[in-house]
Design a protein around this motif. Structure first.
Motif, PDB file in Angstrom:
ATOM      1  N   ILE A 280      76.906 -30.901   7.980  1.00  0.00           N
ATOM      2  CA  ILE A 280      76.270 -29.625   8.369  1.00  0.00           C
ATOM      3  C   ILE A 280      75.633 -28.972   7.138  1.00  0.00           C
ATOM      4  N   PHE A 281      74.371 -28.589   7.288  1.00  0.00           N
ATOM      5  CA  PHE A 281      73.658 -27.871   6.215  1.00  0.00           C
ATOM      6  C   PHE A 281      73.688 -26.374   6.521  1.00  0.00           C
ATOM      7  N   PRO A 282      73.766 -25.525   5.504  1.00  0.00           N
ATOM      8  CA  PRO A 282      73.833 -24.079   5.769  1.00  0.00           C
ATOM      9  C   PRO A 282      72.513 -23.504   6.263  1.00  0.00           C
ATOM     10  N   ASN A 283      71.384 -24.137   5.886  1.00  0.00           N
ATOM     11  CA  ASN A 283      70.066 -23.629   6.326  1.00  0.00           C
ATOM     12  C   ASN A 283      69.008 -24.725   6.122  1.00  0.00           C
ATOM     13  N   VAL A 284      67.805 -24.460   6.602  1.00  0.00           N
ATOM     14  CA  VAL A 284      66.733 -25.466   6.565  1.00  0.00           C
ATOM     15  C   VAL A 284      66.367 -25.809   5.110  1.00  0.00           C
ATOM     16  N   ALA A 285      66.355 -24.785   4.267  1.00  0.00           N
ATOM     17  CA  ALA A 285      65.982 -25.032   2.857  1.00  0.00           C
ATOM     18  C   ALA A 285      66.947 -26.035   2.234  1.00  0.00           C
ATOM     19  N   ALA A 286      68.228 -25.875   2.529  1.00  0.00           N
ATOM     20  CA  ALA A 286      69.230 -26.800   1.963  1.00  0.00           C
ATOM     21  C   ALA A 286      69.023 -28.199   2.517  1.00  0.00           C
ATOM     22  N   LEU A 287      68.717 -28.294   3.806  1.00  0.00           N
ATOM     23  CA  LEU A 287      68.478 -29.610   4.428  1.00  0.00           C
ATOM     24  C   LEU A 287      67.275 -30.290   3.791  1.00  0.00           C
ATOM     25  N   ARG A 288      66.188 -29.486   3.593  1.00  0.00           N
ATOM     26  CA  ARG A 288      64.942 -30.073   3.064  1.00  0.00           C
ATOM     27  C   ARG A 288      65.071 -30.463   1.597  1.00  0.00           C
ATOM     28  N   SER A 289      65.881 -29.740   0.856  1.00  0.00           N
ATOM     29  CA  SER A 289      65.909 -30.006  -0.589  1.00  0.00           C
ATOM     30  C   SER A 289      66.978 -31.049  -0.972  1.00  0.00           C
ATOM     31  N   ARG A 290      67.743 -31.447  -0.018  1.00  0.00           N
ATOM     32  CA  ARG A 290      68.850 -32.351  -0.330  1.00  0.00           C
ATOM     33  C   ARG A 290      68.324 -33.751  -0.702  1.00  0.00           C
ATOM     34  N   ASP A 291      68.781 -34.294  -1.844  1.00  0.00           N
ATOM     35  CA  ASP A 291      68.438 -35.657  -2.249  1.00  0.00           C
ATOM     36  C   ASP A 291      69.679 -36.525  -2.033  1.00  0.00           C
ATOM     37  N   TRP A 292      69.619 -37.420  -1.034  1.00  0.00           N
ATOM     38  CA  TRP A 292      70.806 -38.194  -0.632  1.00  0.00           C
ATOM     39  C   TRP A 292      71.354 -39.081  -1.733  1.00  0.00           C
ATOM     40  N   ARG A 293      70.515 -39.387  -2.757  1.00  0.00           N
ATOM     41  CA  ARG A 293      70.946 -40.342  -3.781  1.00  0.00           C
ATOM     42  C   ARG A 293      71.914 -39.740  -4.793  1.00  0.00           C
ATOM     43  N   HIS A 294      72.049 -38.421  -4.791  1.00  0.00           N
ATOM     44  CA  HIS A 294      72.885 -37.802  -5.828  1.00  0.00           C
ATOM     45  C   HIS A 294      74.169 -37.236  -5.253  1.00  0.00           C
ATOM     46  N   LYS A 295      75.227 -37.370  -6.050  1.00  0.00           N
ATOM     47  CA  LYS A 295      76.545 -36.949  -5.571  1.00  0.00           C
ATOM     48  C   LYS A 295      76.787 -35.449  -5.786  1.00  0.00           C
ATOM     49  N   SER A 296      75.718 -34.676  -5.899  1.00  0.00           N
ATOM     50  CA  SER A 296      75.877 -33.236  -6.074  1.00  0.00           C
ATOM     51  C   SER A 296      76.156 -32.561  -4.730  1.00  0.00           C
ATOM     52  N   GLY A 297      76.023 -33.313  -3.631  1.00  0.00           N
ATOM     53  CA  GLY A 297      76.252 -32.735  -2.308  1.00  0.00           C
ATOM     54  C   GLY A 297      76.269 -33.841  -1.283  1.00  0.00           C
ATOM     55  N   TYR A 298      76.170 -33.445  -0.002  1.00  0.00           N
ATOM     56  CA  TYR A 298      76.328 -34.412   1.101  1.00  0.00           C
ATOM     57  C   TYR A 298      75.122 -34.355   2.025  1.00  0.00           C
ATOM     58  N   THR A 299      74.742 -35.516   2.590  1.00  0.00           N
ATOM     59  CA  THR A 299      73.544 -35.602   3.407  1.00  0.00           C
ATOM     60  C   THR A 299      73.862 -36.112   4.804  1.00  0.00           C
ATOM     61  N   TYR A 300      74.586 -37.227   4.853  1.00  0.00           N
ATOM     62  CA  TYR A 300      74.895 -37.911   6.099  1.00  0.00           C
ATOM     63  C   TYR A 300      76.067 -38.829   5.793  1.00  0.00           C
ATOM     64  N   GLY A 301      76.914 -39.089   6.799  1.00  0.00           N
ATOM     65  CA  GLY A 301      78.123 -39.866   6.537  1.00  0.00           C
ATOM     66  C   GLY A 301      77.860 -41.186   5.833  1.00  0.00           C
ATOM     67  N   LEU A 302      76.759 -41.838   6.192  1.00  0.00           N
ATOM     68  CA  LEU A 302      76.418 -43.128   5.592  1.00  0.00           C
ATOM     69  C   LEU A 302      76.290 -43.042   4.072  1.00  0.00           C
ATOM     70  N   HIS A 303      75.816 -41.888   3.593  1.00  0.00           N
ATOM     71  CA  HIS A 303      75.553 -41.752   2.154  1.00  0.00           C
ATOM     72  C   HIS A 303      76.759 -41.221   1.381  1.00  0.00           C
ATOM     73  N   GLY A 304      77.847 -40.962   2.075  1.00  0.00           N
ATOM     74  CA  GLY A 304      79.058 -40.595   1.345  1.00  0.00           C
ATOM     75  C   GLY A 304      79.706 -39.316   1.821  1.00  0.00           C
ATOM     76  N   THR A 305      81.015 -39.283   1.664  1.00  0.00           N
ATOM     77  CA  THR A 305      81.851 -38.121   1.984  1.00  0.00           C
ATOM     78  C   THR A 305      82.698 -37.860   0.743  1.00  0.00           C
ATOM     79  N   PRO A 306      83.428 -36.746   0.696  1.00  0.00           N
ATOM     80  CA  PRO A 306      84.307 -36.542  -0.474  1.00  0.00           C
ATOM     81  C   PRO A 306      85.253 -37.731  -0.664  1.00  0.00           C
ATOM     82  N   THR A 307      85.679 -38.361   0.424  1.00  0.00           N
ATOM     83  CA  THR A 307      86.637 -39.477   0.328  1.00  0.00           C
ATOM     84  C   THR A 307      85.983 -40.716  -0.285  1.00  0.00           C
ATOM     85  N   THR A 308      84.798 -41.073   0.198  1.00  0.00           N
ATOM     86  CA  THR A 308      84.165 -42.284  -0.355  1.00  0.00           C
ATOM     87  C   THR A 308      83.664 -42.025  -1.785  1.00  0.00           C
ATOM     88  N   PHE A 309      83.185 -40.792  -2.055  1.00  0.00           N
ATOM     89  CA  PHE A 309      82.772 -40.480  -3.440  1.00  0.00           C
ATOM     90  C   PHE A 309      83.967 -40.625  -4.389  1.00  0.00           C
TER      91      PHE A 309
END
Ligand code: PLP
Length: 395
Positions: free
Chosen positions: A37-66
């Motif tokens: 879940i993203f807090p707002n559209v800006a956060a969704l649009r700016s998210r870069d799935w390749r970096h572990k600074s946050g979360y994008t989709y389960g496939l790209h990692g969760t706190p557990t897999t990170f």
């Protein structure tokens, strides 16, 4: 003020309770998600799935897999890790990330069988050629490297026949031609030697690990990992992982996280028992050779000694070629503690007879019937007693 929720199902899905932050416990939390879940559209649009600074989709990692990725990177002495749903999927991730039509990949002749199969079939269909090299002949590997060679796979020791190569010489040969190296480090498990610090300033580029074996330790999880110190290579791997969709489940990551703290202790216990059993087998008349890299006289023992003091609980024996194969099968079938099955690194000892002629171009080099043992965590004396009673089938 927002409207109160009046429908039960809506209330249960959107329930407002948030537990207090800062829960402290020995195991890390287990998070599971497809959607993040993203807090707002800006956060969704700016998210870069390749970096572990946050979360994008389960496939790209969760706190557990990170968390598991960071711990496996530490285990291997690398900087970046990506998980895969099996060891073989981790091998596929490396191949998909690094190889393109027209490229060549070199594999040791004693490479894990399904890795050879992948090269023969999928990679060939995609226009990637492969050749097999003799892992015990570094100058021969050096002579095989060409403009088209983009990757050299390494394995120490090799599967089933257990030859321990001169890893430094193989890595040096590849480096001199600027060719990437990927080590299947499942046997070493991050304990027996440091893949990113082989001495003489040498390091592999990628270390692949079937976490299915020692890191899981329970014979109940399939998982793999690829570790590197090179961020650009890691990003290539992440792209392959994303394009293949090879995510791992939170509960599987939990199993491996739970087992990791005992990895080193278990590895050494497997090693101790395996050497005791292997030495006992060396003294049995029907056993022509024990293929355990830590035993003097085993193929590549000198290379193992130069790099390691520890060894995994895995070895093979060559049984007298004069015996009919039916007697060897009867020996294997007579074992009680050793169960017949693939894989290794779990608590239960396992055994598999292999037909080398079906597996190797150089089968003629290995006279006799090969049987592989994975030594579990049973008492070594009980395993020896079991082998002793089963060897009657050969006497
Ligand atoms: C050396 C080696 N590499 C890779 C693998 C593949 O691991 P997985 O069974 O998780 O696909 C195995 C499995 O036996 C193995 O022995």
């Amino acid at each position: 003020m927002s409207e109160p929720i009046t429908h039960l199902s809506t209330e249960l899905i959107h329930h407002a309770y948030q537990p207090p932050a800062g829960f402290g416990a020995v195991p890390p939390g287990v998070y599971k998600a497809s959607t993040v879940i993203f807090p707002n559209v800006a956060a969704l649009r700016s998210r870069d799935w390749r970096h572990k600074s946050g979360y994008t989709y389960g496939l790209h990692g969760t706190p557990t897999t990170f968390t598991l990725e960071e711990r496996i990177a530490a285990l291997e002495g690398g900087a970046f890790c990506s998980l895969a749903p099996s060891g073989l999927a981790a091998i596929a991730t490396v191949n998909v990330a690094l190889l393109r039509r027209g490229d060549e990949v070199l594999l040791p002749d004693n490479v894990y069988g399904p890795s050879k199969e992948m090269a023969r079939t999928l990679l060939a269909d995609w226009g990637v050629t492969h050749r097999l090299y003799d892992p015990m002949d570094a100058p021969a590997l050096a002579a095989m490297l060409s403009e088209r060679t983009k990757l050299v796979w390494l394995e120490a020791p090799g599967s089933v026949t257990m030859e321990f190569p001169d890893l430094r010489a193989l890595v040096r040969a590849a480096k001199q031609r600027g060719v990437l190296t990927a080590l299947d480090n499942t046997w070493g498990a991050g304990v027996a030697f440091r893949a990113f610090d082989l001495g003489d300033g040498l390091a592999v580029d990628l270390s692949m690990h079937a976490l299915t074996k020692y890191p899981s330790g329970g014979a109940d999880v399939l998982m793999g990992a690829v570790v590197t110190r090179d961020e650009a290579l890691h990003h290539q791997l992440l792209l392959a992982h994303m394009r293949l969709g090879t995510g791992v489940a939170g509960n599987d990551a939990e199993f491996v996280l739970r087992s990791l703290p005992t990895l080193e202790l278990r590895y050494r216990a497997h090693d101790r028992s395996a050497r005791q059993v292997a030495r006992w087998l060396q003294a049995q008349p029907m056993i022509r050779q024990v293929l355990h890299p830590a035993l003097a006289g085993a193929p590549g023992h000198q290379h193992w000694s130069a790099l390691c003091t520890d060894a995994a609980g895995l070895f093979s024996v060559m049984i007298d070629p004069a015996l009919p194969s039916g007697r060897v099968d009867a020996f294997v079938d007579s074992l009680r503690h050793f169960k017949l099955g693939y894989s290794w690194g779990g608590p239960m000892s396992l055994v598999v007879p292999y037909d080398l002629k079906a597996m190797r171009g150089d089968a003629a080099r290995h006279a006799g019937h090969l049987v592989r043992f994975s030594i579990g965590l049973e008492a070594a004396d009980d395993l020896i007693a079991d082998l002793d009673q089963a060897l009657r089938a050969l006497r």
